[in-house]
Structure formats: structure tokens, C-alpha cells
Scaffold this active site. Sequence first.
Site, short mmCIF file in Angstrom:
data_model
loop_
_atom_site.label_atom_id
_atom_site.label_comp_id
_atom_site.label_asym_id
_atom_site.label_seq_id
_atom_site.Cartn_x
_atom_site.Cartn_y
_atom_site.Cartn_z
N PHE A 157 -8.16 32.57 0.89
CA PHE A 157 -8.13 32.11 -0.51
C PHE A 157 -9.48 31.96 -1.25
O PHE A 157 -9.37 31.66 -2.53
CB PHE A 157 -7.25 30.62 -0.66
CG PHE A 157 -8.29 29.55 -0.46
CD1 PHE A 157 -8.67 28.62 -1.34
CD2 PHE A 157 -8.17 28.97 0.89
CE1 PHE A 157 -9.47 27.62 -0.89
CE2 PHE A 157 -8.88 27.73 1.35
CZ PHE A 157 -9.53 27.19 0.10
N LYS A 181 -3.76 42.68 2.27
CA LYS A 181 -2.90 41.44 2.28
C LYS A 181 -3.72 40.48 1.69
O LYS A 181 -4.53 39.80 2.56
CB LYS A 181 -2.53 41.26 3.54
CG LYS A 181 -0.77 40.75 3.82
CD LYS A 181 -1.20 39.30 3.20
CE LYS A 181 -1.72 38.08 4.00
NZ LYS A 181 -1.40 37.09 3.19
N GLU A 184 -1.83 34.01 0.18
CA GLU A 184 -0.87 33.80 -0.47
C GLU A 184 -0.84 32.50 -1.56
O GLU A 184 -0.12 32.30 -2.23
CB GLU A 184 0.46 33.48 0.41
CG GLU A 184 0.18 32.07 1.39
CD GLU A 184 -0.55 32.71 2.51
OE1 GLU A 184 -1.40 33.53 2.45
OE2 GLU A 184 -0.29 32.45 3.66
N SER A 234 -9.92 31.29 8.53
CA SER A 234 -10.32 30.40 9.62
C SER A 234 -10.47 31.23 10.91
O SER A 234 -9.73 31.96 11.20
CB SER A 234 -9.27 29.54 9.33
OG SER A 234 -7.94 29.89 9.74
N CYS A 289 -17.51 29.61 2.86
CA CYS A 289 -17.91 29.73 4.16
C CYS A 289 -19.53 29.77 4.27
O CYS A 289 -20.20 29.55 5.31
CB CYS A 289 -17.48 31.10 4.88
SG CYS A 289 -18.20 32.41 4.05
N GLU A 390 -15.62 22.27 10.49
CA GLU A 390 -15.60 22.65 9.05
C GLU A 390 -14.86 21.77 8.27
O GLU A 390 -13.77 21.45 8.50
CB GLU A 390 -15.16 24.28 9.00
CG GLU A 390 -15.25 24.68 7.59
CD GLU A 390 -14.67 26.27 7.60
OE1 GLU A 390 -13.69 26.70 8.22
OE2 GLU A 390 -15.51 27.01 6.87
P1 NAD Z 1 -6.64 31.27 6.66
O1 NAD Z 1 -7.03 31.60 7.97
O2 NAD Z 1 -5.49 30.17 6.73
O3 NAD Z 1 -5.92 32.55 6.11
C1 NAD Z 1 -6.54 33.72 5.96
C2 NAD Z 1 -5.67 34.71 5.76
O4 NAD Z 1 -4.95 35.07 7.00
C3 NAD Z 1 -4.61 34.68 4.69
O5 NAD Z 1 -4.25 35.90 4.09
C4 NAD Z 1 -3.34 34.17 5.28
O6 NAD Z 1 -2.14 34.73 4.88
C5 NAD Z 1 -3.44 34.62 6.84
N1 NAD Z 1 -2.82 33.81 7.77
C6 NAD Z 1 -2.95 32.55 7.85
N2 NAD Z 1 -2.56 31.99 9.09
C7 NAD Z 1 -1.98 33.38 9.83
C8 NAD Z 1 -1.65 33.42 11.01
N3 NAD Z 1 -1.11 32.35 11.78
N4 NAD Z 1 -1.33 34.77 11.49
C9 NAD Z 1 -1.83 35.71 10.71
N5 NAD Z 1 -2.36 35.55 9.47
C10 NAD Z 1 -2.66 34.30 9.10
O7 NAD Z 1 -7.79 30.76 5.98
P2 NAD Z 1 -8.11 30.29 4.32
O8 NAD Z 1 -7.66 28.79 4.53
O9 NAD Z 1 -7.32 31.27 3.39
O10 NAD Z 1 -9.54 30.47 4.23
C11 NAD Z 1 -10.64 29.34 4.48
C12 NAD Z 1 -11.13 30.00 5.77
O11 NAD Z 1 -11.89 31.32 5.76
C13 NAD Z 1 -12.42 29.14 6.05
O12 NAD Z 1 -12.55 28.69 7.54
C14 NAD Z 1 -13.74 30.00 5.48
O13 NAD Z 1 -14.83 29.35 6.39
C15 NAD Z 1 -13.08 31.11 6.22
N6 NAD Z 1 -14.26 32.32 5.37
C16 NAD Z 1 -14.93 32.66 6.27
C17 NAD Z 1 -15.82 33.66 5.52
C18 NAD Z 1 -16.82 34.56 6.40
O14 NAD Z 1 -17.37 35.50 5.87
N7 NAD Z 1 -17.04 34.37 7.57
C19 NAD Z 1 -15.71 33.92 4.00
C20 NAD Z 1 -14.59 33.25 3.53
C21 NAD Z 1 -13.87 32.40 4.24
#
Ligand code: NAD
Length: 494
Positions: A157, A181, A184, A234, A289, A390
Site C-alpha cells: 500500500f 495485483k 487492496e 511485509s 521501507c 518495524e
Molecule cells: P503486506 O505484506 O500486508 O501486503 C503486500 C501485498 O501482499 C498486498 O498486495 C496484499 O494484498 C498481499 N498480501 C497480504 N497478505 C497476504 C498473504 N497472507 N498472502 C498473500 N498475499 C498477501 O504489506 P503492506 O502493509 O501493504 O506494505 C507495507 C510493508 O511493505 C512494510 O513492511 C514495508 O517495509 C514493506 N515494503 C518493502 C519495500 C522493499 O523494497 N523492501 C518497499 C515498500 C514496502
Amino acid sequence: MSLNITPPWDDVSNYVDGRWREPSGPDGQDVVDPATGKVISHVGFSSESDVDEAVRAGQEAFETWQSTPVEERIQPLFELKQLLEAHQEELAEVLVREHGKTLAEANGELRRGIENVEVACGIPSMMQAGHLPNAAPDIDETAVRKPLGVFTAITPFNFPAMIPLWFLPYAVATGNAFILKPSEQDPVVTERLFELIDQAGFPDGVVQLVHGSVDTVNALLDHEDVAGASFVGSTPVARKVYERAAKHGKRVQAQGGAKNHIIVTESADLDFAARKTVSSGFACGGERCLANDVVVVEESVYDEFTEHVLESAREQTVGNGLDESTDIGALITPEHEARVRELIATGVKEGAELLLDGRDVSVEGYEDGNFLGPTVFGDVDPDMTIAREEIFGPVIGLLSVADLDEAIETLNRSDFGNAASLFTSSGADARAVRHRADVGNLGVNAGTAAPMAFFHFGGRKESFFGDLHAQGEDMIHFYTDKTIYIERWPNSQA
Ligand code: NAD
């Protein structure tokens, strides 16, 4: 044509085989403006059959697209760059309304996304793999890169416009089909992005969008005709996605969470370092991040540096991201705000000194928004929860160390290895950190170590699962495989 930037908006749609369609799964969720708490749209989740339809359309498009001359494949990207620039302000406004960051941050995000489109326009040069005449007697050898089929990317997000563009332009310019994808939580800006993609001239099925959550992701990862997956999100989910895609024999790169450190040495320009620390920790409400939220300071300058940080942090204005005076916008959801508040309470309970408490902030006219003010802890210990986990909110913790050695050890103790920054005027200190810091991105006198699109982007340890990173040349390797042609022509006059 102008984009619809005024909410409430219709439910968001998938973009499959060049047409807009409603996701057909039974579930979905509202999209909510984090600054006002108002519902501004709704996203339905795609079913397994929606995913299958997109993969089949992608495969069909791939048959022709892979052998379309590369010069033709990049033309829609040139068009997309123009469209993105022409509509940047509108996209930025949509982004602010559903994400909560500020307009300046949204524009910066879009600029970084556009940069990737620009870099991918250089694929005709970047995709070349090498030729050696007379590699053996009468034999010439040529390496060629070939696209692999249908790729997917699952994105988070926090940068809903930029992160899809870390992947999409490279995937299609190298000759693959691509299915996004997006998160959401803020899917509207991605839909607007696809309204522009729809005009850019890609053949149907080359670039597609499917909305959804866990089940949609799993359907993509389990589909036998998806060649590879990129993930950003994450750490627990990154690990799951990495394992699941690998189990199905797919290429996969999965970027996870972070816990980034700043090191401030006694030779640093303390005022400059403090201002960069504050912007690094609080920009996008800390939902980055690359946010550096553990600040490791040599003890000889700890008190003076802390004063500079507090002075700069107190100047931060909290508010609606659409208001130009805002520095810190709203957090994505009330649940996330509650989690950050809980971590602040844990910091207090575990003995850190709360030097600036952002919990009492209120923004006039936006009482239902998810706001938190800048929060600064002092006397943080590396074993405390706020130094290890984090936070993803506007919270930084200052930690005093005896010397640079201890600072580097503290940084390297972290489970994560996404990024770090060093503030110093000593070349010797900079060299020591460059050699010893176990991170993927390192800034020297730069608060946010964000590489330009022509360099790869990715972390280490719990911040990354895989080998090839996002952006730049790594993307060419990820999206292609190499074949060697070994040729002998016995009658040749060469
Ligand atoms: P998230 O892991 O909750 O969701 C990311 C994506 O995964 C979304 O599209 C979501 O629909 C999907 N998703 C969520 N749970 C899932 C599951 N159990 N199985 C399969 N798909 C699933 O992350 P977020 O809250 O949207 O984003 C924040 C996180 O992203 C933070 O931890 C941040 O550090 C990380 N991030 C990392 C980078 C990087 O380059 N390392 C860059 C941006 C964000």
C-alpha cells in the site's frame, strides 16, 4: 481526457485482455480516505477464474508480443511516459486521497515511477547479451536473452503508484506479459494508472490488472502458466510468497520489511544530519521501507544532536496531505495507527525516554483521520521492541554508542538489512561503514538511501528473499533467460 479525481468513486475494476471487468469473487473491502475516515470507493476481490482468465489472455498475448520487434515494444512506454507526465498532478491527488501522504510526496513517488518507464525504454541496448566470433576454431558463439511468458507482481500500500512501475515497464519491454495485483488498501490510483496504460497502445493482454487479497495472490502463485512473481510487502508475507512461488518452480523475488539505522559520528554536521534524520523518519508518516527510525549516535555528540533533532521534529506540521503546509499526513488505517500507538506505549514501558510525544495530536476539521504527530525517543537500547521491530509510523529512537565500531555492530545486529545512512565528514569512517554494513542500500550524508531507477533496489537478510532485485539491470536478468547459439559454417570464407 482528464482523470476522475473527485471522490466518491465507483468500485474499482480489473483490466483484463484490454477490457474493464468487475472482479467476480465474493469478498471485497471499502477504500477509505485516511484523512477523513470517509468511504471513497470499494474494491472487489478477484476469484480463481478471474485470475485464470487473465493468465490465459496474457499467454495468448505473449505468443505475438515476444517476437514483436523490441523497437515496437518500447513505443507504448514512450507514450506512457508522456501520459504519466501529463496526468501527474491528477494521479498525485488521487494518491493523497486514498493513501494519506502529502501532495509533494505523491508527486515525488510518481516521478520515481516515471523514471523506471524511462529506463525501460533503453531495453534494446540493455537486453543485448553478447557475441564472440571465433570462440573456438571456426565457431562463433552468441548469447541471446529470451522472455519467459506471463509474470505477476504483488505490491504494497505504501507506494501504490511507484512500486508497480519497478516491474511493469521492464517485464513488457523484454517481451513478457504482465499481471499486477496491487494493494487492496489503495487501489484507485492503480486503476487510474491503467486508464493511461489503456491509452498507451499495448496490445490486449500484454498488461493486466487484477484486484484482490490473499486468495487472489495464491491463485496467481499457484497458476501453472505464471512464469514468475515479484513481491513487495511485509516480511512474513514476503517469506510465504517466496516459498509458495518457489514450490511451483517459478522465478521469484520477494522484498520484505525493514528496520533501518542512521549512524551519526562526532565529525558530522549535526544540524544537517538532524534535519535529514527527521525527514527520513517522518516522510510519508514513516510508512516507508527506507525510513530510518533507529538513530545511532556517538556519545560525544549525543546530547547536542538530540537537541537538533527535537528542534527540527517540533517544526513538523501534521494534517491532510492535500494541504500544502502539511509535512506528516495520515496513516493508512485506524488499525495501523493503533498498532503504532501500541509500539509507542511499549517503548515507554521498556524504559526508553519519550522526548517528543505525538499521540495527542489533533487536526482541526479532520477529527476522524488517522493522525499521529512526530514522536522521538531517547536512551533507546538495541534490545527494546522499538529498536528491533518495524514501526511504519512517525517514530524515531535515538541510541548512544561509544564509537563507530559499536555503531556498526548495532546496525548489523538487526534482523533486517534494507538500508542505512551515515552522517560524517570522515572518509575513513565512511569507508569502514561501506565495507562492514550488512545492508542493501547505504547513504553517506544522505538521509534516505533510495537508488535511481537505473540501479537495482533491494535489501538483505529478512528484508529480501531471492537474488535479483527490483529496477534497472537486475530486472533484465529476472525477466529473461539466456540461450547460447554455437555456430559452425564449414564452407565459410571468413
Ligand atoms: P503486506 O505484506 O500486508 O501486503 C503486500 C501485498 O501482499 C498486498 O498486495 C496484499 O494484498 C498481499 N498480501 C497480504 N497478505 C497476504 C498473504 N497472507 N498472502 C498473500 N498475499 C498477501 O504489506 P503492506 O502493509 O501493504 O506494505 C507495507 C510493508 O511493505 C512494510 O513492511 C514495508 O517495509 C514493506 N515494503 C518493502 C519495500 C522493499 O523494497 N523492501 C518497499 C515498500 C514496502
